[in-house]
Scaffold this active site. Structure first.
Site, PDB file in Angstrom:
ATOM      1  N   SER A   1       0.830  -1.206   0.000  1.00 14.91           N
ATOM      2  CA  SER A   1       0.000   0.000   0.000  1.00 14.91           C
ATOM      3  C   SER A   1       0.862   1.251   0.000  1.00 14.91           C
ATOM      4  O   SER A   1       0.506   2.255  -0.630  1.00 14.91           O
ATOM      5  CB  SER A   1      -0.958  -0.004   1.193  1.00 14.91           C
ATOM      6  N   GLU A   2       2.022   1.209   0.671  1.00 17.10           N
ATOM      7  CA  GLU A   2       2.948   2.339   0.630  1.00 17.10           C
ATOM      8  C   GLU A   2       4.382   1.873   0.786  1.00 17.10           C
ATOM      9  O   GLU A   2       4.661   0.845   1.425  1.00 17.10           O
ATOM     10  CB  GLU A   2       2.619   3.359   1.733  1.00 17.10           C
ATOM     11  N   THR A   3       5.290   2.639   0.183  1.00 20.00           N
ATOM     12  CA  THR A   3       6.738   2.491   0.347  1.00 20.00           C
ATOM     13  C   THR A   3       7.272   3.843   0.773  1.00 20.00           C
ATOM     14  O   THR A   3       6.891   4.879   0.201  1.00 20.00           O
ATOM     15  CB  THR A   3       7.403   2.049  -0.965  1.00 20.00           C
TER      16      THR A   3
END
Length: 307
Positions: free
Chosen positions: A46-48
């Site tokens: 979902s996020e980095t």
């Protein structure tokens, strides 16, 4: 060949293989926007979050946050995960806290992390921007169709909802009870019509928790298909936005209030986001978010061909 050290953390949980996975890339100063977006797409989480030297003089580190499709100015799950990653990497001993000023696109974030074990930590931070209402919900009939519910499932709730933002806007949709949360069956085409447009928003669907949990607890599910996230197991930015709605519509009195948000239950990745709201003069004056994270993997990222 250019390499970057990375780690994978499960965030907003103290158990491996629960919570919200996050990729943390260290020493990202040489990566441009195209490279960071490509790497975030490769991880497909979902996020980095990319950690670098700050541009300004007041921060300790710079953070850039990417979903698989676009950059975000702020998000809670990468802020918590990056803080814990930096705390564990600092050599701090178990029980020790470390304080950081993190430069995010939305502004500087003051955070501190605590070492709870060799791979486990906790963190908390003050929201860099207090939440505000930025719009009204779409028509309830459309929302219900997008979520595979009945319009009545969205009525008779403790709060009335709205579009709120603490840096990233979220449509906060209340439903009558946790059973309605579990019954959601997303219609992606209708969802895009209802929550899309020139400025699409994610939907945070919330319900007051059952009586077996604390009275200030809430259950939540978050959907953001336009970001490449059909459903997210824990969303700190959405929780920060929701804090504004709770503050205005939840009947809170003066002083400090602890609110726990349980998310990811229906995905089999239970998550716990802790909020601390401070009310003075009938207004929200301070907002703190907190949670745990566990490191589950680490390695080297070979990036020579994309920089």
């Amino acid at each position: 060949m250019t390499t970057h050290r990375y780690a994978i953390f499960d965030v907003f949980t103290d158990q491996a293989l629960a919570g919200n996975p996050l990729a943390v890339v260290f020493g990202a100063d040489d990566l441009d926007d195209v490279a960071m977006q490509a790497i975030a797409g490769e991880f497909n989480l979902s996020e980095t979050v990319f950690i670098s030297e700050p541009r300004g003089r007041d921060a300790d580190y710079g953070l850039r946050i990417f979903t698989p499709r676009e950059e975000l100015p702020f998000a809670g799950h990468p802020t918590i995960g990056a803080t814990i990653a930096l705390t564990l990497a600092s050599g701090a001993s178990e029980g020790q806290r470390k304080r950081f000023v993190l430069e995010e696109t939305v502004g500087d974030v003051t955070a501190d992390g605590r070492v709870n074990g060799p791979r486990h930590g906790s963190a908390r931070f003050f929201a860099p921007k207090l939440p505000e209402q930025v719009g009204e919900l779409p028509d309830f009939d459309g929302i219900a169709a997008a979520l595979g519910l009945k319009p009545g499932d969205l009525l008779d709730t403790p709060v009335r909802g709205g579009i709120w933002s603490a840096g990233v806007p979220f449509a906060i949709v209340p439903v009558r009870d946790p059973a309605r949360l579990a019954a959601i069956s997303l219609d992606l085409s209708t969802f895009e019509q209802v929550f899309g447009g020139a400025e699409p928003v994610c939907a945070l669907v919330v319900s007051k928790a059952t009586l077996t949990e604390h009275t200030l607890d809430w259950r939540a599910r978050m959907f953001g298909p336009h970001l490449g996230i059909v459903e997210d197991p824990a969303t700190g930015g959405a929780a920060a936005a929701f804090a504004g709605l709770i503050s205005e519509q939840g009947g809170l009195g003066e002083g400090e209030h602890g609110v726990d948000i349980y998310q990811g239950v229906e995905m089999g990745r239970p998550s716990l986001i802790r909020l601390r709201l401070k009310h003075e003069g009938g207004k929200l004056t301070d907002l703190m978010l907190g949670g745990d994270a566990v490191k589950i993997a680490e390695g080297e990222l070979f990036t020579g061909d994309i920089t």
